[in-house]
Write a protein that holds these residues in place. Structure first.
Motif, short mmCIF file in Angstrom:
data_model
loop_
_atom_site.label_atom_id
_atom_site.label_comp_id
_atom_site.label_asym_id
_atom_site.label_seq_id
_atom_site.Cartn_x
_atom_site.Cartn_y
_atom_site.Cartn_z
N SER A 647 0.93 -1.46 0.15
CA SER A 647 -0.24 -0.10 -0.18
C SER A 647 0.61 0.85 -0.11
N VAL A 648 0.05 2.57 0.00
CA VAL A 648 0.93 3.42 -0.48
C VAL A 648 0.17 4.57 0.05
N GLN A 649 0.45 5.75 0.27
CA GLN A 649 -1.01 6.96 0.47
C GLN A 649 -0.69 8.16 -1.10
N LEU A 650 -1.07 8.47 -1.33
CA LEU A 650 -1.73 9.25 -2.95
C LEU A 650 -2.41 10.75 -1.97
N SER A 651 -1.58 11.78 -1.95
CA SER A 651 -2.24 13.21 -1.97
C SER A 651 -1.79 14.22 -3.05
N TRP A 652 -2.30 14.91 -3.24
CA TRP A 652 -2.90 16.06 -4.76
C TRP A 652 -3.06 17.07 -3.70
N THR A 653 -3.01 18.07 -4.93
CA THR A 653 -4.26 19.68 -4.83
C THR A 653 -4.84 20.04 -6.27
N PRO A 654 -6.30 19.59 -5.64
CA PRO A 654 -6.89 19.50 -6.86
C PRO A 654 -6.49 21.05 -7.33
N ASP A 656 -8.48 23.60 -10.59
CA ASP A 656 -9.54 25.11 -10.30
C ASP A 656 -11.42 24.11 -10.36
N ASP A 657 -11.96 24.03 -9.67
CA ASP A 657 -13.13 23.46 -10.48
C ASP A 657 -13.97 24.14 -11.50
N ASN A 658 -13.21 25.50 -12.31
CA ASN A 658 -13.92 26.10 -13.34
C ASN A 658 -15.54 26.18 -13.21
N ASN A 659 -16.20 26.33 -12.24
CA ASN A 659 -17.10 26.81 -11.09
C ASN A 659 -18.17 25.81 -11.25
N SER A 660 -17.59 24.88 -11.55
CA SER A 660 -18.93 23.74 -11.09
C SER A 660 -17.79 22.78 -10.68
N PRO A 661 -18.58 22.13 -8.95
CA PRO A 661 -18.06 21.49 -8.66
C PRO A 661 -17.58 20.35 -8.97
N ILE A 662 -16.07 20.01 -7.25
CA ILE A 662 -15.77 18.39 -8.56
C ILE A 662 -16.65 17.15 -7.91
N THR A 663 -16.99 16.43 -7.93
CA THR A 663 -17.66 15.36 -7.94
C THR A 663 -16.45 14.03 -7.60
N LYS A 664 -15.91 14.38 -8.00
CA LYS A 664 -14.67 12.63 -7.91
C LYS A 664 -13.48 12.71 -8.82
N HIS A 681 -7.26 1.70 -14.84
CA HIS A 681 -8.00 1.84 -13.45
C HIS A 681 -7.75 1.70 -12.28
N GLN A 682 -7.11 2.11 -11.19
CA GLN A 682 -6.64 2.32 -9.70
C GLN A 682 -8.18 2.24 -8.59
N THR A 683 -8.78 3.14 -9.04
CA THR A 683 -9.37 3.80 -7.91
C THR A 683 -10.43 5.05 -8.18
N GLU A 684 -11.99 5.02 -7.36
CA GLU A 684 -11.94 6.80 -7.20
C GLU A 684 -12.33 7.28 -6.50
N VAL A 685 -12.24 8.80 -6.31
CA VAL A 685 -12.71 8.48 -4.50
C VAL A 685 -13.69 10.42 -4.35
N PRO A 686 -14.37 10.52 -3.62
CA PRO A 686 -15.51 11.50 -3.61
C PRO A 686 -14.18 12.45 -3.29
N GLY A 687 -15.14 13.68 -4.39
CA GLY A 687 -14.38 14.96 -4.71
C GLY A 687 -14.12 16.12 -4.17
N ALA A 688 -14.21 16.08 -2.35
CA ALA A 688 -14.34 16.52 -1.27
C ALA A 688 -12.87 16.23 -0.84
N GLN A 689 -12.11 14.89 -1.16
CA GLN A 689 -11.44 14.18 -1.01
C GLN A 689 -9.94 13.65 -1.56
N THR A 690 -8.41 15.01 -0.80
CA THR A 690 -7.96 14.91 -1.98
C THR A 690 -6.33 14.12 -1.25
N THR A 691 -7.50 12.73 -1.19
CA THR A 691 -6.16 11.62 -0.51
C THR A 691 -6.43 10.30 -0.45
#
Length: 1187
Positions: A647-654, A656-664, A681-691
């Motif tokens: 396992s490994v933890q991946l983090s990122w910085t979103p 700009d959502d360009n005025n439409s909220p990021i859903t995932k 394809h590895q996985t998907e996470v909700p738009g509020a999550q950045t790790t």
């Protein structure tokens, strides 16, 4: 009734009418004495009380006044008369009191410092200006000083003094470096109100050589600079023991410890201080504290709250400002400095004083002789101001007495005034913080009314808005004002109209019926004046289609609609605004009559778009928001942490959502070792999550990338993360899709889907293949093979079940124990044919076959089904043997019967059955023969009518192409069709089966017949074929026609023939009209319309058949008639040619007009029996009928 002028009642005004009140106030202030009448002077313009001048420019001191006669001007300087004639540098403007001092050519501004006052005088009095204090601006230089370098420890506090020179007005202070860049300020470093630079604690980065204080003098547009200050911040760790031993703490600036400490105030000093401010000014309170860590400042007001809309925090909350301060803002204000080690507070007692301000300022008073009046001068302040009166610039106490005047504090009361009472009165309200001076004249006049508003002025007002009709007037005594509406002077009612002191008539809510002419009448004892005013009410401008909120994607086109409805007499202008400003000057913005179109929308185009419709009378607007959206920008700053084997933890910085909220977020990986360049394809996470915690596989060189998704789609992929290679391990899984099938009767082919590189978990991937017979006691036989997908076991018995398993292994070990799969060795052809085959004939086209199953052991493979071969050997009618192509039907599985469809009637068939396995077919069963019974025949192949005579027709035909049995006989049915196209009696005739020609005799001459012909077997009647034909014309009638030719020269006969020709022409026209309406009778339509005569119902009374009806007319049928079943005629089948009844161009006419063409056989359903009506007759038939 008449409506006289009065003060408007309070109920007539509302808060929403502030602009109206302002307008009225302006009108009231404009009610002045006309300049053509005698009046005392009035000061109209003057310089400010505190007048700071630029010493480099000429001095201009303003004093303007009006009066009748025009006033003269004089000046005092520092309380004494200023004789301008004696100073060559001073001039007075002609017709004015404004002074100009020419110091640019010579002289100094300081020479003319002082207090100046202007007096304007005529025969009716004297008005005076304020005391104007003249001071030249000053911007002195800093005094020379030698500044030592300041050295202090990290963490100590520091104050860098500015102490700018005293200027007039005071300068603006700011700190910069040598490059004229402002020094950065923060909660730790900030500038005080006095200009000093405060450090709550210093840091090493505060070390610099160029701390420079600048003073900007705005009046003279000059900037003065202080000598640079050098600051060095050091740490104790930087000092070696020798230097530390030779230096004492007192040699360091401040000599304070650099350790953390609670706050203390740098300014103000102590626990309490006082502050005094004047009403209307800005109250500024300051607290700056030092400490480590940096203190935070808080403000509260004791026994009260800070005014919400007038309170502002400046300088990182170190300064509290209250604008437009009032006496209510007096009180104690507490500032609190706090850090992690403690808190300290300081109380500032604020007192708000007030220079005098007006409550009621004196107003000019116009009286007629004998009238009474008052001048009121009421002011307030803190302390309370003192009120003093002057008369024509002289203290009233030493002015000449006037019996009509009485002074009562801040009020002067006049009674029974006379012309000599005219004068200018000055009211002075003063306290220690300033003064107010107001001029107000008393002018005694006797004047009849005047109306200044232009006659026949036209006012245009929008409906449902207030209408203000002006009637500016003057008169002494003060006139009364009356308003009338219409030529007949209809009275105005008080509940609808409001009259103001200045004569203005107000209609609070103007309606369409308010349109008309209004008359203003002014009266006093000396006379009367009147004026007509015209009012028009216009429809309001409305936006009936407003722009709507829009959300568009970047790069697309958006359109805003704005449809305006307005009064037809007004011309609107429509303007579009963006964010309350002009539209960008960009070709992408297009404006037409009703639309704004923005093409190729960009992010900057988002905002509020407003459509403004203006006319000369009103303005309306409507706005809509444009949100520019797009797929998100790609994430960035990918980082891998918590790196473990699996396992490994991946983090990122979103992005700009360009005025439409990021859903995932979608996370993908690349295996650079096994599949470089291919992302999975590895996985998907909700738009509020950045790790994301990612599960990993061994022996994979991972790279990751992230894509953001919103409602418009997914972003571009982020940049790839750093690579991460996991350690090798034994495989986690075994191959899938394991099968055992033989390709030959003596082998077993074991196949599987191999693991991919990602699934191998390490180097050296191999497979352990194991097998044994299912039904034996043998041990497992195993073989380790390389990374392949097939292994062949040879020498196996035919079609024997085997147990098989395939296990993966690599250099690190084996995968888990694999699952066991059932397989079979190779198949061979079946050895036995199906037995007991028998056939049941169901009907002439269908048979059912039955057979016994083959023993499973003899199949020697997987049973696929049974296959029937069948073929037609010979025809039972001709007994002519010939080979027919074999047909095959396969029945899946273990079925033991099947149906054979599509057989031909009256035929001889042979069949056999075979079993089928994966290898192929087994031997055939013995042939079985069966016959199909007879069926009904097809229609005769052709039918022709030849050799028509006067009373006979000959029919020729060919037998059916498919007799489907032994023909027993033919059936011929026929019936005549008369001149009105009614069907006659049906004749039924049986003809032997061996005949192909038949002659019908004793037929009627020149008659059309319809024929129906079909063959029969023992199974029944076959399909019919139909045809029509006509017998030839009687020769006797032809002779009669010849005799008629002999009398053709007779006159009566010629006339008769003309009548006949005319009648024929009429009949032809009628026929063609009916034909064009769909009433024609082509052969095909007649054949379709004539049903089987055997099922045609007879009339109950006389047994006659029905007649045809025109399908288009839908008229009631004649008695005994019957409508054809389909009631339709196909218009496209109609044709103008008569050859439709024969075989094309082969049709001919005899000399007597009879038709002798032959008829070709045409297949159709057998028509109904009876006298059916056809379509309109042909021209030839019409002639025959007439003849």
């Amino acid at each position: 009734m008449q409506l006289k002028i009065m003060m408007p009642k309070k109920k007539h005004l509302s808060a929403g009418r502030a602009p109206l009140i302002l307008f009225l106030c302006q009108m009231i202030s404009a009610l002045e004495v006309p300049l053509d009448l005698v009046q005392p002077p009035t000061i109209t313009q003057q310089s400010p009380k505190d007048y700071i001048i630029d010493p480099r420019e000429n001095i201009v001191i303003q004093c303007e006044a009006k009066g009748k006669p025009p006033p003269s001007f004089s000046w005092t300087r520092n309380g004494t008369h200023f004789d301008i004639d004696k100073d060559p540098l001073v001039t007075m403007k002609s017709g004015s009191g404004t002074l100009t001092v020419n110091i640019m050519s010579e002289g100094k501004a300081e020479t003319y410092e002082g207090v100046y006052q202007c007096t304007a005088r005529n025969e009716r009095g004297a008005a005076i200006s304020n005391n104007i204090v003249i001071r030249p601006s000053r911007s002195p230089l800093w005094t020379k000083e030698k500044l030592e370098r300041i050295t202090l420890r990290n963490g100590q506090s520091l104050v860098l003094p500015c102490r700018p020179p005293v200027g007039l007005p005071p300068p603006i202070i700011f700190w910069m470096d040598n490059s004229f860049q402002r020094l950065p300020q923060s909660e730790r470093v900030s500038q005080g109100l006095n200009g000093d630079l405060y450090f709550s604690n210093v840091l090493p980065e505060d070390t610099r050589e160029d701390y420079i204080c600048y003073a900007r003098f705005n009046h003279t547009q000059t900037i003065q600079q202080k000598q640079p200050i050098s600051v060095k911040v050091i740490s104790v760790d930087e000092l070696n023991d020798t230097i530390a031993a030779n230096l004492s703490d007192t040699e360091f600036y401040g000599a304070k410890s650099h350790r953390e400490r609670p706050p203390t105030f740098l300014t103000p000093e102590g626990n309490a201080s006082r502050k005094e401010e004047l009403r209307g000014n800005v109250l500024s309170l300051e607290c700056i504290a030092e400490g480590l860590p940096t203190p935070i400042i808080y403000w509260i007001k004791e026994d009260g709250t800070l005014p919400i809309n007038r309170t502002f925090y400046r300088n990182f909350k170190k300064t509290l400002q209250i604008v437009q301060v009032t006496e209510a803002d007096s009180g104690n204000y507490q500032c609190i400095a706090k850090n992690a080690l403690g808190a300290i507070h300081h109380i500032i007692s604020v007192t708000v004083k007030a220079a005098p301000y007006w409550i009621i300022a004196p107003q000019n008073l116009v009286l007629s002789p004998g009238e009474d009046g008052t001048l009121i001068c009421r002011a307030n302040g803190n302390p309370k101001p003192r009120i003093s009166w002057l008369l024509n610039g002289v203290l009233i106490e030493i002015a000449p007495d006037d019996p009509s005047r009485k002074i009562d504090g801040d009020t002067i009361i006049f009674s029974n005034v006379q012309e000599r009472s005219s004068a200018v009165y000055q009211c002075n309200a003063s306290n220690e913080y300033g003064y107010l001076l107001a001029n107000a004249f008393v002018n005694v006049l006797a004047e009849p009314p005047r109306i200044f508003t232009s006659a026949d002025t036209l006012y245009q007002v929008i409906a449902n808005r207030p209408a203000l009709l002006d009637c500016a007037f003057f008169g002494s005594p003060l006139p009364t004002i009356e308003w009338f509406k219409g030529a007949k002077g209809s009275a105005l009612r008080e509940d609808i109209y409001v009259l103001h002191e200045n004569g203005t008539l107000e209609i609070p809510v103007a309606q369409k019926d308010s349109t008309g002419t209004y008359t203003c009448v002014a009266r006093n004892k000396l006379g009367m004046a009147k004026n007509d005013i015209h009012l028009e009410i216009k429809d309001p401008t409305r936006i009936i289609k407003q722009p709507e909120y829009a959300v568009v994607q970047r790069g697309s086109t958006v359109s805003f609609e704005c449809i305006v409805k307005h009064d037809h007499t007004l011309i609107p202008t429509v303007t579009w605004l963006k964010d309350h400003g002009e539209l960008p000057s960009d070709g992408r913005f297009t404006v037409d009559k009703d639309h704004l179109v923005v093409a190729d929308v960009s992010d900057d185009d988002g905002g509020t778009y407003t459509c403004v419709a203006n006319t000369t009378l009103d303005s309306v607007s409507a706005s809509a928001v444009l949100s520019v959206v797009d797929v998100p920008n790609p994430p960035f700053d990918l980082e891998l942490t918590d790196q473990l084997d699996r396992s490994v933890q991946l983090s990122w910085t979103p992005g700009d959502d360009n005025n439409s909220p990021i859903t995932k977020f979608i996370i993908e990986y690349e295996d650079a070792m096994h599949e470089p360049g291919l992302w999975h394809h590895q996985t998907e996470v909700p738009g509020a999550q950045t790790t994301a915690q990612l599960k990993l596989s061994p022996y994979v060189n991972y790279s990751f990338r992230v894509m953001a998704v919103n409602s418009l789609g997914r972003s571009l992929p982020s940049e790839a993360s750093e690579q991460y290679l996991t350690k090798a391990a034994e495989p986690d899984k075994n191959p899938t899709a394991v099968e055992g099938l033989g390709s030959e009767p003596d082998n077993l082919v074991i196949t599987w889907k191999p693991l991919n590189g990602f699934e191998s978990n390490g180097p050296g991937l191999q497979y352990k293949v194991s097998w044994r017979q299912k039904d034996g006691d043998d041990e497992w036989t195993s073989m380790v093979v390389a990374d392949v997908s097939k292994y062949i076991v040879s020498g196996t018995p035919t079609f024997v079940p085997y147990l098989i398993k395939v296990q993966a292994l690599n250099d690190a070990g084996f995968a888990p124990e694999p699952a066991v799969v059932l397989g079979h060795s190779g198949e061979d052809l079946p050895m036995v044919a199906p037995g007991n085959v028998h056939v049941n004939v169901v009907n002439s086209t269908l048979a059912e076959v039955h057979w016994d199953p083959v023993p499973l052991k003899s199949i020697r493979g997987h049973l696929q089904g049974y296959r029937i071969y069948y073929w037609k050997a010979q025809s039972s009618s001709t007994r002519n043997r010939r080979h027919i192509e074999k047909k095959i039907l396969t029945f899946q599985g273990s079925k033991t019967h099947g149906m054979l469809p599509g057989l031909e009637p009256f035929s001889h068939y042979t069949l056999n059955v075979r079993v089928v396995n994966g290898k192929g077919e087994g031997p055939a069963s013995p042939d079985r023969v069966f016959n199909t019974p007879e069926g009904v025949p097809s229609a005769p192949s052709s039918l022709k009518i030849v050799n028509p005579t006067l009373d006979s027709l000959t029919l020729e035909w060919e037998p059916p192409s498919h007799p489907n049995g032994i023909l027993t006989e033919y059936t011929l049915k026929y019936q005549p069709i008369n001149s009105t196209h009614e069907l006659g009696p049906l004749v039924d005739l049986k003809i032997p089966a061996n005949k192909t020609r038949w002659t019908l005799k004793n037929l009627s001459f020149s008659t059309r017949y319809k024929f129906y012909f079909y063959a029969q077997t023992v199974a029944g009647s076959g399909s019919q074929i139909t045809e029509e034909a006509i017998t030839t014309m009687d020769e006797g009638k032809m002779a009669m026609a010849s005799r008629q030719v002999d009398i053709a020269t007779q006159g009566w006969f010629i006339g008769l023939m003309c009548a006949v020709a005319l009648l024929i022409l009429i009949l032809l026209i009628v026929c063609f009209i009916r034909r064009n309406k769909g009433g024609k009778y082509p052969v095909k339509e007649k054949e379709d319309a004539h049903a089987d005569p055997e099922i045609q119902p007879m009339k109950e009374d006389d047994g006659t058949f029905g007649e045809y009806s025109d399908a288009e007319d839908h008229k009631p049928l004649k008695k005994g008639s019957r409508t054809p079943s389909d009631r339709t005629v196909k218009k496209e089948d109609s044709d103008d040619s008569l050859v439709d009844y024969g075989e094309g161009v082969n049709g001919q006419f005899n000399e007597d007009g009879s038709f002798i063409g032959q008829y070709s056989g045409k297949k159709e359903k057998e028509p109904a029996e009876g006298n059916e009506s056809s379509e309109a007759p042909s021209p030839v038939n019409a002639m025959n009928s007439f003849v």
